[in-house]
Design a protein around this motif. Sequence first.
Motif, mmCIF file in Angstrom:
data_model
loop_
_atom_site.group_PDB
_atom_site.id
_atom_site.type_symbol
_atom_site.label_atom_id
_atom_site.label_comp_id
_atom_site.label_asym_id
_atom_site.label_seq_id
_atom_site.Cartn_x
_atom_site.Cartn_y
_atom_site.Cartn_z
ATOM 1 N N TYR A 1 -8.180 -89.812 31.695
ATOM 2 C CA TYR A 1 -7.559 -88.495 31.783
ATOM 3 C C TYR A 1 -7.445 -87.934 30.375
ATOM 4 O O TYR A 1 -7.552 -88.649 29.380
ATOM 5 C CB TYR A 1 -6.193 -88.534 32.477
ATOM 6 C CG TYR A 1 -5.133 -89.356 31.777
ATOM 7 C CD1 TYR A 1 -4.200 -88.749 30.947
ATOM 8 C CD2 TYR A 1 -5.047 -90.729 31.961
ATOM 9 C CE1 TYR A 1 -3.217 -89.489 30.309
ATOM 10 C CE2 TYR A 1 -4.066 -91.471 31.326
ATOM 11 C CZ TYR A 1 -3.157 -90.855 30.503
ATOM 12 O OH TYR A 1 -2.193 -91.581 29.861
ATOM 13 N N ARG B 1 -4.376 -83.723 36.952
ATOM 14 C CA ARG B 1 -5.057 -82.464 36.669
ATOM 15 C C ARG B 1 -6.049 -82.165 37.792
ATOM 16 O O ARG B 1 -6.798 -83.049 38.211
ATOM 17 C CB ARG B 1 -5.788 -82.519 35.325
ATOM 18 C CG ARG B 1 -6.767 -81.362 35.118
ATOM 19 C CD ARG B 1 -7.245 -81.260 33.679
ATOM 20 N NE ARG B 1 -6.175 -80.774 32.807
ATOM 21 C CZ ARG B 1 -6.372 -80.394 31.542
ATOM 22 N NH1 ARG B 1 -7.571 -80.461 31.009
ATOM 23 N NH2 ARG B 1 -5.362 -79.948 30.823
ATOM 24 N N TYR C 1 0.310 -87.398 34.357
ATOM 25 C CA TYR C 1 0.178 -86.131 35.077
ATOM 26 C C TYR C 1 -1.132 -86.145 35.843
ATOM 27 O O TYR C 1 -2.023 -86.943 35.556
ATOM 28 C CB TYR C 1 0.234 -84.932 34.122
ATOM 29 C CG TYR C 1 -1.011 -84.688 33.298
ATOM 30 C CD1 TYR C 1 -1.864 -83.631 33.580
ATOM 31 C CD2 TYR C 1 -1.334 -85.509 32.213
ATOM 32 C CE1 TYR C 1 -2.996 -83.390 32.823
ATOM 33 C CE2 TYR C 1 -2.461 -85.277 31.443
ATOM 34 C CZ TYR C 1 -3.297 -84.221 31.748
ATOM 35 O OH TYR C 1 -4.417 -83.990 30.997
ATOM 36 N N THR D 1 -9.095 -79.317 38.530
ATOM 37 C CA THR D 1 -9.899 -78.293 37.866
ATOM 38 C C THR D 1 -10.876 -77.676 38.852
ATOM 39 O O THR D 1 -11.584 -78.399 39.558
ATOM 40 C CB THR D 1 -10.688 -78.894 36.684
ATOM 41 O OG1 THR D 1 -9.782 -79.502 35.775
ATOM 42 C CG2 THR D 1 -11.477 -77.819 35.968
ATOM 43 N N ASP E 1 -2.244 -78.389 36.109
ATOM 44 C CA ASP E 1 -1.668 -79.632 35.588
ATOM 45 C C ASP E 1 -0.316 -79.848 36.251
ATOM 46 O O ASP E 1 0.586 -79.009 36.132
ATOM 47 C CB ASP E 1 -1.495 -79.561 34.069
ATOM 48 C CG ASP E 1 -2.812 -79.739 33.324
ATOM 49 O OD1 ASP E 1 -3.784 -80.191 33.956
ATOM 50 O OD2 ASP E 1 -2.861 -79.442 32.113
ATOM 51 N N TYR F 1 2.833 -81.982 36.134
ATOM 52 C CA TYR F 1 3.656 -82.906 35.364
ATOM 53 C C TYR F 1 4.923 -83.250 36.143
ATOM 54 O O TYR F 1 5.434 -82.424 36.906
ATOM 55 C CB TYR F 1 4.059 -82.287 34.032
ATOM 56 C CG TYR F 1 2.934 -82.154 33.036
ATOM 57 C CD1 TYR F 1 2.616 -83.196 32.173
ATOM 58 C CD2 TYR F 1 2.195 -80.976 32.944
ATOM 59 C CE1 TYR F 1 1.587 -83.072 31.252
ATOM 60 C CE2 TYR F 1 1.162 -80.843 32.027
ATOM 61 C CZ TYR F 1 0.866 -81.895 31.183
ATOM 62 O OH TYR F 1 -0.163 -81.773 30.275
#
Length: 455
Positions: free
Chosen positions: A279, A57, A55, A59, A149, A151
């Motif tokens: 990760y 991410r 996945y 932030t 996130d 996915y």
Amino acid sequence: MADAPGPAAPMSAPAAPLRRKMIAGGCALLLLPVVPRLAQAATILAVRTWPADEYTRVTLEMDTELKAEHFTLDHPHRLVVDIEGVRLSAAINDLVSKIRPNDPYIGTVRVGQNRPGVVRLVFDLKQDVAPQVFTLKPIGEYKYRLVLDLYPKVAQDPLMALLKDAENDPLAGILENLAQDSPTEAPIPSVEGQKLPPVARKQPDEDVAPPLPRATPGARPGRPILIALDPGHGGEDPGAIGKRGTREKDVVLQIAHRLKKLIDAQPNMRAYLTRDRDYFVPLNVRVQKARRVQADLFISIHADAWIKPSARGSSVWALSQHGATSAAARWLAKKENDADLIGGVNLGAHNAQVAKVLLDLSTGAQINDSIRVGTQVLNEIGKINQLHKNRIERAGFAVLKAPDIPSILIETAFISNPQEEQLLRTSAHQQRIANAVLSGIQDYFSAHPALARRA
């Protein structure tokens, strides 16, 4: 004739100030909705991205908690995120340059002021995703965080990752049979086959040591012994940081890659990494991955830290269900178990309760086997490094709670100790640690072949 009305009587002295107060108060009421709106404009402190096959991410760290809404669009695939209470700034515009060409999910990102007080992010996607968008409160070095996130709609299967890693391996057929015989359940994402990250002071011919001569019995007829290697921390969670800036998450990943190469070089053993790049992986997902691939042993790799730089030495830990062996053990277990808070987990996810149940199922038999293998590994590490204690220590580490897999946690050294930090930075010492752990694994399975896999 009645007298004509005279001029209005002058206002009494007390009434005049009262009227002025009412007027002033009314003005204040009129201004109240405006002033806070100006004061609430948040500052984006930093933007970070963590792309991985499992996945990606994204932030956004900020000084104020914000509200965000998101939705997806098709033809082409896009993720739209509206962030309230923030204005365009250099930091948020920097997100555009953070997207890497090899990101498996994000192609490009566009940033714009959608309407007053709302910034819109549009992610142009390379494939359909199942996004999770959530916020985190301040913890450790971080302020408020908005986490995105991304996915894949269809999660990758760890067993398929093992097959991919064994394409040119004669044991590929065995792994394929294992995949076909495994119970059907929701796959846990995984990644494999990535290149070893660079390490400091690389020495010639150190990355791959020759196989050790000790023979290792098979765990089950026709299949290799499978070791799940779990490099601690990762992504948003750097773990402990040494005085020279060495990050625990980097060192343990390098050691895990070296150990994987050694294990894969053995005739009847294979290794699987719970993460093979930088990760974050939640603690319960690490356990689920090991169980999904039917691992025979789980080894979590870490680098210790303490408030005093004089603390030093390696240690090996097994699970305790009834309390830690010391106050320091309780402190360490809490620090490691807080990884989910630092790395960032969506506590509203649907599997949170399932994860809690899973992590409460560990049995006495698993703990006894863990102590056996931990003792063997500790003995071997003691030959190449000072030990913090000459026995297995125990504490309630969440990552050791697989109910059916012997599990140990190795603190390779104290990264907070300047001398040991320097050792951890060298490829030579990393290789010595990997060799020692492999020797301990082989000792364990040689002495207890029936424990390799219970039918």
